[in-house]
Design an enzyme around this catalytic site. Structure first.
Site, PDB file in Angstrom:
ATOM      1  N   SER A  54       0.837  -1.209   0.000  1.00 43.55           N
ATOM      2  CA  SER A  54       0.000   0.000   0.000  1.00 43.55           C
ATOM      3  C   SER A  54       0.864   1.248   0.000  1.00 43.55           C
ATOM      4  O   SER A  54       1.834   1.337   0.756  1.00 43.55           O
ATOM      5  CB  SER A  54      -0.913   0.032   1.224  1.00 43.55           C
ATOM      6  OG  SER A  54      -1.605   1.266   1.287  1.00 43.55           O
ATOM      7  N   THR A  59       7.527   2.823   3.724  1.00 40.80           N
ATOM      8  CA  THR A  59       8.442   2.133   2.810  1.00 40.80           C
ATOM      9  C   THR A  59       7.885   2.103   1.395  1.00 40.80           C
ATOM     10  O   THR A  59       8.618   2.329   0.429  1.00 40.80           O
ATOM     11  CB  THR A  59       8.720   0.697   3.307  1.00 40.80           C
ATOM     12  OG1 THR A  59       9.201   0.752   4.654  1.00 40.80           O
ATOM     13  CG2 THR A  59       9.749   0.005   2.441  1.00 40.80           C
ATOM     14  N   CYS A  60       6.599   1.850   1.263  1.00 41.29           N
ATOM     15  CA  CYS A  60       5.978   1.811  -0.065  1.00 41.29           C
ATOM     16  C   CYS A  60       6.045   3.180  -0.720  1.00 41.29           C
ATOM     17  O   CYS A  60       6.396   3.299  -1.900  1.00 41.29           O
ATOM     18  CB  CYS A  60       4.527   1.347   0.031  1.00 41.29           C
ATOM     19  SG  CYS A  60       4.329  -0.293   0.767  1.00 41.29           S
ATOM     20  N   ALA A  61       5.723   4.217   0.035  1.00 44.67           N
ATOM     21  CA  ALA A  61       5.778   5.577  -0.489  1.00 44.67           C
ATOM     22  C   ALA A  61       7.200   5.924  -0.920  1.00 44.67           C
ATOM     23  O   ALA A  61       7.412   6.528  -1.978  1.00 44.67           O
ATOM     24  CB  ALA A  61       5.276   6.563   0.564  1.00 44.67           C
ATOM     25  N   SER A  63       9.510   3.875  -1.980  1.00 49.28           N
ATOM     26  CA  SER A  63       9.868   3.167  -3.216  1.00 49.28           C
ATOM     27  C   SER A  63       9.309   3.897  -4.435  1.00 49.28           C
ATOM     28  O   SER A  63       9.965   3.976  -5.474  1.00 49.28           O
ATOM     29  CB  SER A  63       9.402   1.705  -3.182  1.00 49.28           C
ATOM     30  OG  SER A  63       8.007   1.590  -3.347  1.00 49.28           O
TER      31      SER A  63
END
Length: 167
Positions: A54, A59-61, A63
């Protein structure tokens, strides 16, 4: 089935990522305008699939931000950032962050992408979201690099993905 960890706790995915040298599985995903796009729409371009649970996690943001920065430097390469987030949430994130060098795509409709690439979680608190992974596909639709990130809270190896494009 592949196993990864979430803060040290083991969780499983449907299986292993497509193998290097294999044809990348076809998929259909939803763009921010709710139109549908397929892998075959990118034929002739190199494609980096940045896959994550999500965009609403740090971490997702990160990437997405990192690949957005790197994508500006790449010739004939498209970075697709894929999650099960609603397209509206993806668009809001990109607008707030000034993200414009990657395409955000959603697997919210039927989960076909997560199943085709064997990266849907089958258990644990994030089931049925996607695990964190990177798949690089060449101009002919062949997989040239994969990384199943072993610990979900860790970032992918950006350098390895980008180096696969240089070979």
């Amino acid at each position: 089935m592949a196993s990864v960890t979430l803060k040290g706790n083991t969780i499983n995915t449907l299986g292993t990522l497509p193998s290097t040298g294999s044809k990348a599985p076809e998929f259909q995903l939803t763009k921010n305008d709710l139109s549908t796009v397929a892998l075959s729409d990118y034929k002739g371009s190199r494609v980096v699939l940045n896959i994550f649970p999500s965009v609403d996690t740090g971490t997702c943001a990160q990437s997405v931000r990192q690949f957005n920065q790197e994508a500006a430097e790449l010739d004939n390469t498209i970075v697709l950032c894929i999650s099960k987030d609603l397209p509206f949430a993806q668009a809001r994130f990109c607008g707030a962050e000034g993200i414009d060098n990657v395409e955000m795509l959603s697997d919210f409709r039927d989960g076909n992408f997560g199943k085709a690439y064997n990266l849907e979680f089958t258990d644990g608190p994030l089931a049925p979201l996607h695990s964190r992974a990177v798949v690089v596909v060449d101009e002919n639709g062949k997989v040239i690099h994969t990384e199943q990130v072993p610990e979900i809270v860790d970032e992918p190896n950006y350098k390895a993905a980008l180096e696969a494009l240089m070979n």
